[in-house]
Design a protein around this motif. Structure first.
Motif, PDB file in Angstrom:
ATOM      1  N   SER A 179       9.674  -1.168  -2.454  1.00 58.91           N
ATOM      2  CA  SER A 179       8.712  -0.074  -2.618  1.00 58.91           C
ATOM      3  C   SER A 179       9.424   1.254  -2.836  1.00 58.91           C
ATOM      4  N   ILE A 180       8.802   2.099  -3.649  1.00 58.05           N
ATOM      5  CA  ILE A 180       9.367   3.423  -3.880  1.00 58.05           C
ATOM      6  C   ILE A 180       8.681   4.478  -3.012  1.00 58.05           C
ATOM      7  N   TYR A 198       4.237  -4.060  -1.436  1.00 58.66           N
ATOM      8  CA  TYR A 198       4.880  -3.238  -2.468  1.00 58.66           C
ATOM      9  C   TYR A 198       4.048  -1.975  -2.613  1.00 58.66           C
ATOM     10  N   ASN A 199       4.638  -0.847  -2.268  1.00 58.94           N
ATOM     11  CA  ASN A 199       3.963   0.453  -2.329  1.00 58.94           C
ATOM     12  C   ASN A 199       2.627   0.430  -1.569  1.00 58.94           C
ATOM     13  N   GLU A 200       2.678  -0.028  -0.330  1.00 53.30           N
ATOM     14  CA  GLU A 200       1.485  -0.112   0.524  1.00 53.30           C
ATOM     15  C   GLU A 200       1.541   0.887   1.676  1.00 53.30           C
ATOM     16  N   GLN A 201       2.213   1.999   1.470  1.00 50.33           N
ATOM     17  CA  GLN A 201       2.340   3.008   2.519  1.00 50.33           C
ATOM     18  C   GLN A 201       0.985   3.373   3.125  1.00 50.33           C
ATOM     19  N   ALA A 202      -0.014   3.502   2.307  1.00 54.63           N
ATOM     20  CA  ALA A 202      -1.329   3.929   2.782  1.00 54.63           C
ATOM     21  C   ALA A 202      -2.066   2.840   3.555  1.00 54.63           C
ATOM     22  N   ASN A 203      -1.649   1.590   3.427  1.00 53.37           N
ATOM     23  CA  ASN A 203      -2.400   0.483   4.019  1.00 53.37           C
ATOM     24  C   ASN A 203      -1.656  -0.332   5.071  1.00 53.37           C
ATOM     25  N   ILE A 204      -0.339  -0.277   5.091  1.00 57.51           N
ATOM     26  CA  ILE A 204       0.433  -1.214   5.897  1.00 57.51           C
ATOM     27  C   ILE A 204       0.193  -1.047   7.397  1.00 57.51           C
ATOM     28  N   ARG A 205       0.063   0.175   7.858  1.00 53.29           N
ATOM     29  CA  ARG A 205      -0.157   0.394   9.300  1.00 53.29           C
ATOM     30  C   ARG A 205      -1.481  -0.213   9.743  1.00 53.29           C
TER      31      ARG A 205
END
Length: 75
Positions: free
Chosen positions: A65-66, A36-43
């Protein structure tokens, strides 16, 4: 790494056991990654999973996620 958890800590025994490493008969492991809102970490998390020395698939469950978590997970 999500929330400070190293994905490698979840399956260290499997990684160390040569009986299950590599080969076409090795078991396949599914890792479910809630996000949830993990854009900075998911990759980074998915790269760490992909670098494991076992046969593994990962499924990311994006809980509405937004940010661009889903886009990052697909790329």
């Amino acid at each position: 790494m999500i929330e400070g958890i190293d994905v490698k800590t979840f399956i260290p025994a499997v990684e160390r056991d040569p009986a299950v490493l590599g080969g076409k008969n090795a078991p396949r492991i599914l890792i479910i990654v809630p996000a949830y809102n993990e854009q900075a970490n998911i990759r980074k998390t998915l790269n760490e999973i992909g670098a494991l020395s076992i046969r593994v698939d990962a499924v990311v469950i994006d809980d509405g996620s937004i940010d661009a978590t889903a886009h990052e997970a697909r790329s």
